[in-house]
Write a protein that holds these residues in place. Structure first.
Motif, mmCIF file in Angstrom:
data_model
loop_
_atom_site.group_PDB
_atom_site.id
_atom_site.type_symbol
_atom_site.label_atom_id
_atom_site.label_comp_id
_atom_site.label_asym_id
_atom_site.label_seq_id
_atom_site.Cartn_x
_atom_site.Cartn_y
_atom_site.Cartn_z
ATOM 1 N N THR A 138 0.834 -1.197 0.000
ATOM 2 C CA THR A 138 0.000 0.000 0.000
ATOM 3 C C THR A 138 0.870 1.250 0.000
ATOM 4 N N LYS A 139 1.933 1.252 0.797
ATOM 5 C CA LYS A 139 2.841 2.403 0.829
ATOM 6 C C LYS A 139 3.514 2.593 -0.523
ATOM 7 N N ILE B 276 3.019 14.263 -9.323
ATOM 8 C CA ILE B 276 4.093 15.233 -9.524
ATOM 9 C C ILE B 276 4.421 15.346 -11.005
ATOM 10 N N LYS B 277 4.490 14.213 -11.693
ATOM 11 C CA LYS B 277 4.757 14.238 -13.134
ATOM 12 C C LYS B 277 3.633 14.956 -13.874
ATOM 13 N N GLU C 202 3.917 5.639 -5.609
ATOM 14 C CA GLU C 202 3.795 5.696 -7.070
ATOM 15 C C GLU C 202 2.736 6.712 -7.489
ATOM 16 N N LYS C 203 1.635 6.774 -6.756
ATOM 17 C CA LYS C 203 0.574 7.720 -7.073
ATOM 18 C C LYS C 203 1.072 9.158 -6.896
#
Length: 168
Positions: free
Chosen positions: A49-50, A61-62, A55-56
Motif C-alpha cells: 500500500t505504501k 508530480i509528473k 507511485e501515485k
C-alpha cells in the motif's frame, strides 16, 4: 477381570490423551497461522500500500510538471435559468490547453468559444451550481464544448478563478 477393566481404562485414557494432544496441536497450528497472518502478511500488504501511494504521488508530480498553456477567457456575467427569482452568475474562466498551437487556434475562435460558454451558462440553475459535483460537471461541459469548436481539441482542464452566484 480386574486386568481387563484396567486395560479398557488404559485404552480410554490413551484415547483421551490422544484427542487432547490432537486438539492441542490444532489450537497451536491455528494460533501460528493467525500470528503469521498478522505479523507477516499484513506487513506485506502495508508495504505494498505504501509503495502504491508513493507511485501515485510520483504520477501526480509528473502530471503537474506537464502543465499546459493557460488561456484566460475573462469574466462571464449571466442570468441563471431559475424560474422563481433572478439570479446572476459571475465566473472567470481559465482554460488549460495542450500546447501553443491549440492556444493560437483558440485565439482565432475566441468569439465562438465565448458564445458557446455563455449559452451554456444561461441554461444553468443556481441549484445546479451549488454543489461541488455540479461545478465539476460544468467544467466538463465547458471542456467538451470548447473541444468541439477547436479542430483538434486540446483543452486539458477548466479552472474557475472566480465563481459568484448573486441573487437579484
Amino acid at each position: 477381570m480386574a486386568e481387563e477393566e484396567k486395560a479398557q481404562e488404559e485404552k480410554k485414557g490413551g484415547k483421551g490423551k490422544l484427542i487432547f494432544l490432537i486438539l492441542l496441536v490444532l489450537i497451536l497450528a491455528a494460533g501460528g497461522g493467525a500470528a503469521y497472518k498478522f505479523l507477516v502478511l499484513d506487513k506485506k500488504k502495508a508495504a505494498e500500500t505504501k509503495e502504491k501511494q508513493a507511485e501515485k504521488i510520483i504520477e501526480e508530480i509528473k502530471a503537474t510538471e506537464n502543465v499546459g498553456v493557460m488561456f484566460d477567457l475573462g469574466t462571464f456575467v449571466v442570468n441563471l435559468a431559475d424560474p422563481d427569482i433572478e439570479r446572476y452568475l459571475k465566473v472567470s474562466i481559465v482554460l488549460e490547453l495542450k500546447d501553443q498551437k491549440v492556444q493560437q487556434e483558440a485565439q482565432k475562435r475566441l468569439p465562438e468559444i465565448k458564445d458557446a460558454i455563455t449559452t451554456l451558462l444561461l441554461t444553468k440553475r443556481s441549484s445546479d451550481l451549488r454543489t461541488p459535483e455540479g461545478i465539476e460537471y460544468l467544467k466538463e461541459e465547458i471542456a467538451k464544448r470548447v473541444n468541439a469548436i477547436l479542430p483538434l481539441g486540446g483543452v486539458k482542464n477548466v479552472y474557475f478563478t472566480e465563481f459568484i452566484i448573486q441573487t437579484g
